[in-house]
Write an enzyme that holds these catalytic residues in place. Structure first.
Site, short mmCIF file in Angstrom:
data_model
loop_
_atom_site.label_atom_id
_atom_site.label_comp_id
_atom_site.label_asym_id
_atom_site.label_seq_id
_atom_site.Cartn_x
_atom_site.Cartn_y
_atom_site.Cartn_z
N HIS A 133 0.85 -0.97 -0.12
CA HIS A 133 0.43 0.12 0.03
C HIS A 133 1.16 0.80 0.30
CE1 HIS A 133 -3.29 2.38 0.70
NE2 HIS A 133 -2.90 2.83 1.82
N CYS B 225 -3.30 2.81 -5.88
CA CYS B 225 -2.41 3.81 -4.37
C CYS B 225 -1.06 3.87 -5.62
CB CYS B 225 -2.74 3.50 -2.75
SG CYS B 225 -1.55 1.90 -3.29
#
Length: 157
Positions: A19, A104
């Site tokens: 992430h 992301c």
């Protein structure tokens, strides 16, 4: 552990994927997070995400994180003040994202460099013998079920 500076890309180790967030200073990051019932599981191709500003400790949870400005050797970052301004302008927006093309990492690299790039997606696109059906199957698999992906209108950044 390297201490982040404003404008740094933060890579957070999640189970089965990375992430990404953008450090904006004072312990805070800006990143995209899933919204709705499927917040814990992203098995569908299309979802919506919210751009949030969270403490890095909250965004990372118990997962390890590191500063990773790996694209600095090929892309020129905007000045720090512009990176932060671009990121802060996104906070609170609800953005659609698409599992196979945007994630992301694309979000934070667009903020830092003005160009959305992601090695974790590109690697799957160029893997030898990787057919479109195999890529789709991989995207739908548990391995990619938690990727936080998005699509940003160019006029907003």
């Amino acid at each position: 552990l390297e201490y982040p500076m404003p404008g740094d890309l933060i890579e957070i180790d999640r189970p089965h994927y990375q992430h990404w967030a953008l450090y904006v200073g004072d312990g805070y990051v800006i990143h995209v997070t899933p919204i709705g019932k499927a917040a814990g599981s992203m098995t569908l191709l299309f979802k919506k995400a919210k751009v949030e500003k969270d403490l890095l400790d909250k965004a990372a949870g118990k997962d390890n994180w590191r500063v990773n400005n790996k694209y600095d050797n090929v892309l020129i970052p905007f000045p720090v003040e512009e990176i932060i301004w671009r990121a802060e302008c996104q906070v609170g927006r609800i953005v659609p994202y698409f599992l196979l093309y945007k994630n992301c990492e694309h979000f934070v690299t667009k903020l830092r460099y003005g160009e959305a790039v992601s090695e974790q997606v590109e690697w799957h696109r160029v893997s030898p013998g990787c057919l479109p059906e195999q890529l789709l199957a991989a995207a739908l698999s548990e391995r990619f079920s938690h990727l936080f992906l998005y699509f940003i209108q160019p006029s907003y950044i």
